[in-house]
Design a protein around this motif. Structure first.
Motif, PDB file in Angstrom:
ATOM      1  N   GLY A 107      43.595  53.286  34.352  1.00 18.04           N
ATOM      2  CA  GLY A 107      42.195  53.419  33.955  1.00 18.04           C
ATOM      3  C   GLY A 107      41.284  52.663  34.901  1.00 18.04           C
ATOM      4  O   GLY A 107      41.688  52.296  36.014  1.00 18.04           O
ATOM      5  N   ILE A 108      40.053  52.445  34.456  1.00 17.59           N
ATOM      6  CA  ILE A 108      39.065  51.693  35.235  1.00 17.59           C
ATOM      7  C   ILE A 108      38.676  50.459  34.434  1.00 17.59           C
ATOM      8  O   ILE A 108      39.022  50.333  33.256  1.00 17.59           O
ATOM      9  N   SER A 109      37.940  49.553  35.062  1.00 16.68           N
ATOM     10  CA  SER A 109      37.488  48.375  34.343  1.00 16.68           C
ATOM     11  C   SER A 109      36.251  47.804  35.020  1.00 16.68           C
ATOM     12  O   SER A 109      35.959  48.116  36.186  1.00 16.68           O
ATOM     13  N   ILE A 110      35.525  46.974  34.290  1.00 15.95           N
ATOM     14  CA  ILE A 110      34.377  46.242  34.824  1.00 15.95           C
ATOM     15  C   ILE A 110      34.728  44.768  34.740  1.00 15.95           C
ATOM     16  O   ILE A 110      34.904  44.219  33.652  1.00 15.95           O
ATOM     17  N   LEU A 111      34.843  44.116  35.900  1.00 16.43           N
ATOM     18  CA  LEU A 111      35.359  42.757  35.984  1.00 16.43           C
ATOM     19  C   LEU A 111      34.461  41.879  36.851  1.00 16.43           C
ATOM     20  O   LEU A 111      33.706  42.389  37.687  1.00 16.43           O
ATOM     21  N   PRO A 112      34.544  40.564  36.696  1.00 19.01           N
ATOM     22  CA  PRO A 112      33.806  39.662  37.591  1.00 19.01           C
ATOM     23  C   PRO A 112      34.249  39.846  39.037  1.00 19.01           C
ATOM     24  O   PRO A 112      35.444  39.936  39.316  1.00 19.01           O
ATOM     25  N   ARG A 113      33.284  39.881  39.945  1.00 15.19           N
ATOM     26  CA  ARG A 113      33.612  40.082  41.354  1.00 15.19           C
ATOM     27  C   ARG A 113      34.572  39.012  41.873  1.00 15.19           C
ATOM     28  O   ARG A 113      35.483  39.308  42.659  1.00 15.19           O
ATOM     29  N   LEU A 114      34.387  37.764  41.442  1.00 11.77           N
ATOM     30  CA  LEU A 114      35.224  36.704  41.991  1.00 11.77           C
ATOM     31  C   LEU A 114      36.691  36.866  41.601  1.00 11.77           C
ATOM     32  O   LEU A 114      37.577  36.311  42.244  1.00 11.77           O
ATOM     33  N   THR A 115      36.980  37.652  40.549  1.00 14.86           N
ATOM     34  CA  THR A 115      38.378  37.849  40.136  1.00 14.86           C
ATOM     35  C   THR A 115      39.070  38.965  40.911  1.00 14.86           C
ATOM     36  O   THR A 115      40.304  39.054  40.877  1.00 14.86           O
ATOM     37  N   VAL A 116      38.305  39.832  41.585  1.00 13.64           N
ATOM     38  CA  VAL A 116      38.914  40.980  42.279  1.00 13.64           C
ATOM     39  C   VAL A 116      38.659  40.958  43.779  1.00 13.64           C
ATOM     40  O   VAL A 116      38.944  41.930  44.475  1.00 13.64           O
ATOM     41  N   ALA A 117      38.124  39.855  44.293  1.00 13.99           N
ATOM     42  CA  ALA A 117      37.766  39.784  45.714  1.00 13.99           C
ATOM     43  C   ALA A 117      38.967  40.073  46.614  1.00 13.99           C
ATOM     44  O   ALA A 117      38.868  40.829  47.593  1.00 13.99           O
ATOM     45  N   ARG A 118      40.112  39.502  46.290  1.00 13.37           N
ATOM     46  CA  ARG A 118      41.305  39.688  47.135  1.00 13.37           C
ATOM     47  C   ARG A 118      41.793  41.135  47.086  1.00 13.37           C
ATOM     48  O   ARG A 118      42.141  41.716  48.123  1.00 13.37           O
TER      49      ARG A 118
END
Length: 292
Positions: free
Chosen positions: A238-249
């Motif tokens: 699926g998709i998700s909306i997450l904090p940018r700092l958690t998915v930067a890598r």
């Protein structure tokens, strides 16, 4: 009455267990129990009861706790101030952080801080926002870094950073080459959420509700870990909306794709929270100056 008895009383209250307080103090349980009994003899009242095998603080104990905590903290602060004045002190700092900040932002911040202040001994605890603020209120930690709502007006609350919430999808998703989508298109996708009490989820739900699409989105999965959500999205669930700092890598490495949502920008504040004290530990002052 000994100061150590008050210190042990506070530790037992904080931990909710004589055995845990004994373990943390490197003492036997009978030794801890003896200190509590000495305090109860001094005040001529019970400070703890046992109900169905569980330790419960009595009303007298609840009344004593804030005074005992203040006495112990003032003694510790006085010791640090005197040691600082003579140049013979070792500074320490206990930081409490909410989950996202503690796992993704604070390690790099603390690394930079330690390079500037190598003499400061830092301890980090990571919990959800309500529990971190409870620890701050009870003087278990020196300061808190949280992204959630801070309702206690007795705290000093300062913004120290902000974080953007972004839509992410798998690297092979039909949206992978699109710069942005219309918010209505989210209704055709399977959304992977954090748990219902998550501050991040509440922010996202409020945004989607305002645009009239929340009820149209399939809540496909609910996961209590950001890392697990990222893995689920990478796997195409699926998709998700997450904090940018958690998915930067993951974005840098191409495992996830960021897709903008037309005319929507979700930014939240990250908060530095302290108690208003007459004397601040030097470690606290140094870290606050570093963040500012």
């Amino acid at each position: 009455m000994k100061l150590e008895n008050l210190r042990m009383f506070c530790l037992v209250v904080d931990e909710g267990s004589i055995s845990q307080a004994a373990r943390l103090s490197y003492l036997s349980q009978p030794a801890v129990t003896r200190q509590i009994h000495q305090l109860e003899n001094f005040y001529s009242t019970l400070l703890f009861d046992r109900e169905e095998g569980r330790l419960r603080v009595t009303e007298a104990g609840k009344l004593l706790y804030p005074f005992a905590k203040a006495i112990v903290n003032d003694f510790n602060h006085s010791k640090e101030v005197i040691q600082q004045s003579t140049g013979a002190y070792n500074t320490n700092l206990i930081v409490g952080a909410s989950l996202t900040i503690g796992e993704y932002l604070l390690p790099s911040l603390l690394g930079k801080f330690k390079k500037q202040q190598p003499e400061v001994k830092v301890t980090l605890t990571i919990k959800n926002t309500p529990r971190v603020l409870e620890d701050l209120s009870n003087d278990v930690i020196d300061l808190a870094l949280v992204e959630g709502l801070v309702e206690n007006t007795d705290f000093i609350v300062e913004k120290f950073a902000d974080d953007e919430l972004i839509l992410v999808c798998p690297s092979d998703h039909p949206w992978k080459d699109r710069k942005e989508i219309q918010v209505e298109e989210l209704g055709n996708e399977r959304m992977i959420w954090r748990e219902s009490i998550s501050g991040t989820r509440l922010i996202v739900e409020n945004m989607l509700r305002e645009h009239g699409v929340l009820e149209k989105i399939e809540s496909y999965m609910e996961i209590g870990s950001t890392q697990a959500i990222k893995s689920a999205v990478e796997s195409g669930l699926g998709i998700s909306i997450l904090p940018r700092l958690t998915v930067a890598r993951e974005l840098d490495q191409g495992f996830l794709r960021e897709v903008g949502i037309s005319r929507i920008d979700i930014t939240r504040n990250l908060w530095l929270v302290r108690k208003n004290k007459r004397f601040n530990k030097i470690g606290v002052s140094n870290f606050v100056n570093f963040l500012q």
